[in-house]
Enzyme design. Structure first.
Site, PDB file in Angstrom:
ATOM      1  N   ASP A  71     -21.918   7.981 -26.991  1.00 44.46           N
ATOM      2  CA  ASP A  71     -22.685   7.819 -25.767  1.00 44.46           C
ATOM      3  C   ASP A  71     -21.725   8.024 -24.595  1.00 44.46           C
ATOM      4  O   ASP A  71     -20.507   8.092 -24.785  1.00 44.46           O
ATOM      5  CB  ASP A  71     -23.313   6.415 -25.750  1.00 44.46           C
ATOM      6  CG  ASP A  71     -24.231   6.205 -24.571  1.00 44.46           C
ATOM      7  OD1 ASP A  71     -24.796   7.196 -24.084  1.00 44.46           O
ATOM      8  OD2 ASP A  71     -24.377   5.058 -24.127  1.00 44.46           O
ATOM      9  N   ASP A 329     -22.835   1.631 -27.020  1.00 46.30           N
ATOM     10  CA  ASP A 329     -22.675   0.283 -26.471  1.00 46.30           C
ATOM     11  C   ASP A 329     -23.962  -0.325 -25.933  1.00 46.30           C
ATOM     12  O   ASP A 329     -23.965  -1.443 -25.450  1.00 46.30           O
ATOM     13  CB  ASP A 329     -21.628   0.299 -25.344  1.00 46.30           C
ATOM     14  CG  ASP A 329     -22.148   0.991 -24.083  1.00 46.30           C
ATOM     15  OD1 ASP A 329     -23.040   1.857 -24.218  1.00 46.30           O
ATOM     16  OD2 ASP A 329     -21.666   0.660 -22.984  1.00 46.30           O
TER      17      ASP A 329
END
Length: 409
Positions: A71, A329
């Protein structure tokens, strides 16, 4: 041995037991113990390098990965997002737009967002003077969240979210002019200019509604486009060097993000990731699974994707024979983390992401991933050394017994 002795007329039960005994004798005797010791040592070494191992069995998986999907926010970037400014539809700085964004951020109670934290850090509205009537929570389809507040004898809906999705629900500008194709193109050009500089953009829109018992998604239409909120999130120092080191280890890095194409390209370029082939979430939806298997392997950046699409991408790469690691995350990263062969998260990640991760990075430096991969490979190599040594020692004895069994009772 079993087949040869049976053809020679040997007794069934004795021949079967003898064949099983040979197989057991060839196996490394202490392999479970050696494997446990190696994995425990690997976990200890990783911890000293800033990688917390949550599942011992994943250490060798980490050493085996050849594709790392990551990400953007909080992994490639610092994850410390700050509000750069609020602007009206003409691109002029506007405190009123910031105020609308702050009211939305203060009153919405859905998924925690660092963007809301950044807005409230810059502007705290007088929440005590506001009466909240309803909330239309965020989801990854609409990509916006709305709150409804009481305003004298009427209600005001304040929507905040991804520019494209908010603009699609708008009908006019604050001065009453209709939002025609020319106006929409001008707004899109403004967002493109910000995005090409790595600036993230949210849109804010409003609508006056009559007081009514309840409000829902059906009320999110004919909105008035109020303006933009812009955010900055700088790339992590050392991210570019870490990605280069991973490439040297034979690990390709792919970016999977919900952000816009231009923002993703800008960040990828700053950290040295390839960004020639890009696939958007809308394009991905048009691909059948078989087509995505091949396209995922060739694509560098996946942009504007939702959590389910992230999972599809991971599964497609695995289908093509790759060992895939995923670094995330956020709450929306959890499905992809479960789908990956091995998953990593950072210490400051959402609770759901940390729970789904096999490894938690205790340091913000992405170079710890390289050290973790090297330690995983070292653990596998040490285990293999024992297997080869023990097998070679046992092989002579077992072959001698097998040959002798053809001539001896």
């Amino acid at each position: 041995v079993f087949a040869a002795r049976m053809l020679a007329g040997g007794p069934l039960v004795d021949t079967l037991l003898f064949s099983v005994a040979l197989a057991v004798g060839l196996s490394p005797e202490l392999l479970p113990a050696i494997l446990s010791v190696n994995l425990a040592r690997g976990a200890e070494m990783m911890a000293s390098h800033g990688v917390l191992v949550r599942h011992l069995s994943a250490i060798e998986n980490l050493g085996s990965i050849d594709v790392l999907c990551t990400d953007k926010t909080g992994t490639l970037t610092e994850g410390v997002i700050r509000l750069e400014g609020g602007y009206d539809e003409s691109g002029v700085a506007s405190a009123a737009v910031v105020e609308l964004g702050a009211i939305n951020a203060a009153l919405e109670t859905g998924i925690a967002s660092p963007l809301d934290d950044a807005i409230l850090a810059a502007r705290q509205p007088d929440a005590a003077s506001l009466r909240k009537l309803a909330e239309i929570p965020f989801d990854f389809i609409r990509k916006r969240v709305s709150v409804v507040i009481e305003q004298q004898s009427s209600a005001q809906l304040i929507a905040k979210g991804a520019f494209t999705q908010v603009l699609a629900a708008c009908r006019s500008l604050p001065d009453g002019r209709p939002l025609d194709s020319q106006s929409r193109e001008r707004l899109e050009q403004q967002v493109a200019a910000w995005s090409s500089q790595g600036i993230r953009v949210l849109a804010v829109a409003t609508r006056v509604l009559p007081l009514q018992p309840q409000y829902g998604r059906d009320d999110e239409h004919d909105l008035v486009f109020s303006g933009f909120l812009t955010f900055l999130d700088r790339p992590k120092p050392g991210a570019a060097a870490a990605i280069a080191d991973l490439k040297a280890l034979g690990v390709a890095t792919k970016l999977i993000t919900g952000d816009s194409r231009r923002v993703a390209q800008h960040v990828a370029g700053l950290v040295g990731m390839p960004c020639e082939r890009i696939l958007s979430g809308a394009e991905l939806d048009e691909l059948h699974d078989e087509a995505l298997w091949r396209e995922a392997e060739r694509t560098d950046l996946f942009v504007e994707v939702d959590p389910n699409q992230k999972e599809r991408i991971i599964l497609s790469l695995k289908k093509m024979g790759h060992i895939v690691g995923f670094l995330g995350d956020g709450v929306n990263d959890a499905p992809a983390m479960h789908a990956a062969d091995t998953s990593l998260s950072v210490e400051t990640a959402a609770d759901v992401a940390r729970e789904a991760a096999d490894f938690v990075l205790l340091q913000q430096d992405l170079d710890v991933i390289r050290r973790g991969i090297e330690e995983g490979r070292r653990t596998f190599a040490n285990t293999l050394k024992y297997i080869l040594t023990t097998t070679s020692a046992n092989l002579g004895n077992m072959v001698s017994m097998a040959v002798a069994s053809l001539f001896l009772p």
